[in-house]
Scaffold this motif. Structure first.
Motif, mmCIF file in Angstrom:
data_model
loop_
_atom_site.group_PDB
_atom_site.id
_atom_site.type_symbol
_atom_site.label_atom_id
_atom_site.label_comp_id
_atom_site.label_asym_id
_atom_site.label_seq_id
_atom_site.Cartn_x
_atom_site.Cartn_y
_atom_site.Cartn_z
ATOM 1 N N SER A 292 -7.482 0.326 2.712
ATOM 2 C CA SER A 292 -7.326 1.776 2.809
ATOM 3 C C SER A 292 -6.345 2.139 3.926
ATOM 4 O O SER A 292 -5.925 1.292 4.716
ATOM 5 C CB SER A 292 -8.678 2.421 3.096
ATOM 6 O OG SER A 292 -9.129 2.047 4.387
ATOM 7 N N LYS A 293 -6.008 3.417 3.989
ATOM 8 C CA LYS A 293 -5.100 3.882 5.040
ATOM 9 C C LYS A 293 -5.690 3.627 6.416
ATOM 10 O O LYS A 293 -4.994 3.189 7.347
ATOM 11 C CB LYS A 293 -4.799 5.374 4.857
ATOM 12 C CG LYS A 293 -3.787 5.903 5.856
ATOM 13 C CD LYS A 293 -3.445 7.356 5.579
ATOM 14 C CE LYS A 293 -2.417 7.871 6.609
ATOM 15 N NZ LYS A 293 -2.072 9.285 6.367
ATOM 16 N N ASP A 295 -7.877 1.329 7.161
ATOM 17 C CA ASP A 295 -7.830 -0.122 7.360
ATOM 18 C C ASP A 295 -6.442 -0.556 7.821
ATOM 19 O O ASP A 295 -6.303 -1.405 8.700
ATOM 20 C CB ASP A 295 -8.161 -0.860 6.060
ATOM 21 C CG ASP A 295 -9.646 -0.913 5.782
ATOM 22 O OD1 ASP A 295 -10.432 -0.722 6.720
ATOM 23 O OD2 ASP A 295 -10.023 -1.153 4.617
#
Length: 301
Positions: A292-293, A295
């Protein structure tokens, strides 16, 4: 350079230049502080799972510890020579009032510095290759010229970026001191401070990242060459595990998935000791989750 790289010993000796060097107080402080950091006790985060039992984590940890320490000492040896050369040059330029020369100050021994990174990169790439071969009883693979060239170029690029940062900081220290009309002694002291900061802040991080990066690259290259189709993220080696690595621990990915090489263990942050563990005869599903962003922000912190 062709053919197979001769593997380096798991506990290489301290470089002779470090043993024989007539140390200054500054170099001694760098060495002692950095080696203490490298020797900071670590323990396994958890017990190994069944799929991890073929990996000799104890041997890998010993290799990382030894390589980080001796690599750091080798870099500090070069840094001390670079500092002495630059201080002598700064004294000459300040005495002559040569501002143009100050603007073009460079760190010397750049080739020697780069070569140290290349030597470590090649040895660790080969060590990663050897370990995966042992874990999966593979035949001995010969590293092609193109792969060796990539390792060399990548290692030199890391070294050059570091030296560029050091050069910029040293120039700024000199020019700032001259603009404030500081004495020659005060200007050279500011240069030494720039080197102190680099030695204590940059070199330990650089050594740790370089050691793990090229070891892991060797593991990944071998898995792809041998057709090992699945890899599982292992966050066992260090109990100081970050949130990103803890979430990824135990996730399995196909080795032809772009994320396999895009998010490589060891490059998440300084001192990351995660690994890809490769799976033979794996019949489960891919459990890797898209990064994800948030992450990504953690990975590239």
């Amino acid at each position: 350079e062709t053919g197979q790289i001769a593997p380096e010993p798991s506990r290489p000796a301290i470089p002779e230049k470090v043993k024989d060097m007539d140390e200054t107080a500054d170099f001694s402080r760098w060495r002692d502080g950095v080696v203490r950091l490298a020797r900071k006790p670590k323990k396994a985060r958890r017990a190994p799972y069944e799929w991890e039992r073929k990996v000799n984590f104890e041997r890998i940890e010993e290799r990382f510890d030894a390589e980080e320490e001796t690599f750091t000492l080798a870099l500090l040896t070069l840094l001390a020579r670079q500092e002495d050369q630059m201080v002598a040059e700064v004294k000459r330029l300040v005495a002559a009032g040569d501002v143009k020369g100050m603007e073009h100050l460079v760190v010397k021994y750049q080739e020697a510095y780069e070569n140290e990174f290349v030597k470590r990169g090649k040895g660790l790439f080969d060590a990663g290759k050897d370990d995966v071969q042992k874990e999966h009883s593979l035949k001995d693979l010969v590293i092609p010229t193109a792969a060796l060239a990539w390792v060399s170029a990548s290692a030199r690029n890391i070294a050059q970026k570091q030296l560029n940062d050091l050069t910029f900081n040293a120039r700024q220290a000199v020019l700032s001191g001259v603009s404030k009309e500081l004495s020659e002694r005060e200007v050279t002291a500011s240069v030494r401070t720039a080197f102190d900061d680099y030695a204590e802040r940059k070199i330990p991080i650089s050594a740790a990242l370089t050691v793990h990066k090229f070891y892991e690259e060797g593991r990944e290259w071998t898995a792809e060459e041998a057709g090992l189709a699945f890899a599982t993220w292992s966050a066992i080696l260090d109990d100081a595990t970050c949130a990103f690595c803890e979430r990824r621990d135990g996730m399995t990915i196909r080795t032809d998935d772009p994320d396999f090489t895009k998010y490589s263990p060891g490059e998440v942050h300084a001192n990351c000791r995660c690994l890809w563990v490769f799976r033979e005869n794996y019949t489960g599903e891919e459990t890797w989750k898209p990064v994800s962003k948030s992450d990504q922000e953690e990975y590239y912190q």
